[in-house]
Design an enzyme around this catalytic site. Structure first.
Site, PDB file in Angstrom:
ATOM      1  N   HIS A  18       0.765  -1.167   0.097  1.00 20.01           N
ATOM      2  CA  HIS A  18      -0.224  -0.289  -0.070  1.00 20.01           C
ATOM      3  C   HIS A  18       0.970   1.200   0.013  1.00 20.01           C
ATOM      4  O   HIS A  18       0.595   2.415  -0.691  1.00 20.01           O
ATOM      5  CB  HIS A  18      -0.941  -0.007   1.074  1.00 20.01           C
ATOM      6  CG  HIS A  18      -1.823  -1.090   1.208  1.00 20.01           C
ATOM      7  ND1 HIS A  18      -3.374  -0.670   1.311  1.00 20.01           N
ATOM      8  CD2 HIS A  18      -1.860  -2.267   1.194  1.00 20.01           C
ATOM      9  CE1 HIS A  18      -3.964  -1.761   1.369  1.00 20.01           C
ATOM     10  NE2 HIS A  18      -3.232  -2.663   1.115  1.00 20.01           N
ATOM     11  N   ASP A 131      -6.036   6.043   1.545  1.00 20.92           N
ATOM     12  CA  ASP A 131      -5.874   4.474   1.326  1.00 20.92           C
ATOM     13  C   ASP A 131      -7.402   3.968   1.832  1.00 20.92           C
ATOM     14  O   ASP A 131      -8.030   4.585   2.627  1.00 20.92           O
ATOM     15  CB  ASP A 131      -4.993   3.625   2.206  1.00 20.92           C
ATOM     16  CG  ASP A 131      -4.778   2.319   1.735  1.00 20.92           C
ATOM     17  OD1 ASP A 131      -5.632   1.683   2.183  1.00 20.92           O
ATOM     18  OD2 ASP A 131      -3.926   1.869   1.109  1.00 20.92           O
TER      19      ASP A 131
END
Length: 484
Positions: A18, A131
């Site tokens: 990520h 995110d």
């Protein structure tokens, strides 16, 4: 006020898969106009990215890394456990739950930082890009009345499948019918698989859905030409403005730039490049299964045997998650003498490897991958066929995509049940056969390699000036500044 300048606060989830694309996104935004980028991070992750930070400082890009204290002590986690791949393997699921909750405990620190920046530059708009795992950022954007966008690090195909899973019975032999796709799709999934989480992680799926529903728009690390049907389906599914802006990894255009992407490698890049330069074009197999896949010692031995018996040159990345595993690997390598027997055609890397730099080299002929979307996009963007060996979550849909829709790759040939249980061992001959099939696949292999190269060209064109991803990024920036 300069209407074309903004302060973009990027809030990643702290795991390599990520964090790396979020940093890439920061590169791209900082390169467009005079935008200021702040990437939220923790001390441990900042240390890991030190080579990237040094590179950015030398380049003069307006990117700041803002370290916030991660509450490991409050969570009952060991000091320094600030990334998924360093969580203790014992009780790993419980540790992950605690780690996940720890992100929300950063809210007060993040709010304080944003307020301080707003006081310094009150005329510059602040934009949060979060995110999908960080639904807690909504409280900050609502409280401070600032725009908030979601950043999706998986494919639109995967998110579309998430909806179809409700009707799909993976205990049957039936294929999956997807409208607008001209052939039936066979999903290969472990028994009881649920995309996004298991039942005891339902709150994570709920958080992801909340991000989708609450953000002003969604940026996706993909490109339209790769999955046009599924970008459109995802737009319809969310009712949001979904903007493919990738592959973001293409912002790195030199070996030095690619080598510093992610964590620091223990192996000098020149040693790796020297090995690659000594090999024939498209002759080397790269084997890597990401930063959080935990392999048993038995499985590691089978991989080594399979790579050796294939007869092809190879680079093998071995990740060790604790001292016992590290000692076990070294003892086996020492006793088995694999490196000695294959020293003219092998390069074994312990720990982190500069994967993008390696697979961009002309001597790489195939990528053996766990099908994380980052690795999948890397394989697509450099134009090499892949051998797909998924282990969890979106990796299974990614395998389906590259083997049955993009058709640039093959799946590892496993017929036994349960297919991907923790105790299941893929034998060396299965690995050898997969390598042979992708490296010397006859007419089918030639066509697969051609499709891979065509997708590489499409990716480069999309990311280049006037391409679809470049245009989408321009639209995203105009959309923000026109609202100021």
């Amino acid at each position: 006020m300069d209407q074309n300048v903004g302060h973009f606060v990027l809030v990643p989830f702290f795991t390599q898969g990520h964090l790396i694309p979020m940093v890439d996104l920061g590169f791209v935004i900082a390169q467009r106009g005079n935008n200021r980028v702040s990437i939220i991070i923790t001390p441990f992750n900042l240390t890991r990215l030190q080579t990237t930070v040094d590179f950015i400082n030398r380049s003069g890009l307006p990117i700041d890394f803002i370290p916030l204290r991660f509450p490991t002590e409050e969570l009952g986690l060991p000091k320094g456990c600030e990334s998924v791949d360093v969580l203790p393997t014992e009780n790993h699921l419980l540790n992950f739950h605690q780690f996940y909750k720890g992100h929300a405990m950063l809210a007060e620190q993040l709010e304080t930082y944003i307020r301080q920046r707003q006081q310094i530059n009150p005329s510059i708009p602040t934009i949060i890009i979060t995110d999908f795992m960080n639904s807690w950022t909504r409280r900050i954007s609502d409280k401070l009345s600032i725009s908030r966008f979601g950043f999706c690090i998986v494919s639109c195909f995967t998110w579309h499948l998430r909806e179809l899973f409700q009707e799909y019975d993976n205990n049957s032999d039936g294929d999956l019918v997807i409208s607008d796709v001209d052939h039936r799709i066979k999903l290969i999934l472990p028994k009881g698989f649920v995309l996004g989480s298991s039942q005891d992680q339902e709150y994570i799926r709920s958080d992801i859905k909340d991000v989708e529903n609450s953000v002003h728009g969604i940026l996706v690390n993909t490109f339209y030409e790769l999955e046009p049907i599924f970008v459109d389906k995802y737009r319809k599914m969310t009712g949001k403005n979904v903007l493919p802006i990738g592959p973001l990894l293409l912002c790195h255009d030199s070996n030095m730039d690619k080598a510093i992407r992610g964590a620091r490698s223990l192996v000098e890049k020149n040693k790796i490049l020297k090995f690659l330069d000594s090999m024939d074009p498209a002759s080397v197999v790269f084997f890597g299964v990401g930063s959080i896949v935990i392999l048993s010692m038995i499985q590691i031995k089978e991989i080594g045997k399979g790579l050796e018996e294939s007869g092809y040159p190879f680079i093998w990345v071995i990740k060790c998650f604790n001292d016992d595993m590290r000692n076990g690997v070294e003892e086996w390598l020492r006793n088995d003498r694999l490196e000695e027997r294959t020293k003219t055609r092998s390069f074994i890397i312990r720990g982190w490897a500069p994967q993008l730099m390696i697979i961009s080299h002309a001597s790489i002929g195939a990528l053996f991958t766990h099908c994380g979307w980052n690795s999948t996009l890397e394989g697509i963007s450099v134009g090499i066929p892949m051998i797909a060996w998924p282990f969890s979550e979106d990796q299974f849909p990614n395998m389906t995509f590259i083997t049955q829709i993009a058709k640039t790759s093959i799946g590892i040939d496993i017929d036994e049940e349960p297919v991907y249980s923790p105790n299941y061992t893929v034998k060396s001959d299965t690995i050898t056969k997969a390598i042979e099939r992708v490296m010397n696949g006859g007419e089918e292999g030639v066509e697969r390699r051609k499709r891979a190269l065509d997708l590489k060209d499409a990716a480069i064109a999309a990311f280049d000036v006037a391409g679809s991803s470049h245009t989408n990024m321009s639209f995203f920036l105009r959309q923000i500044f026109n609202k100021v």
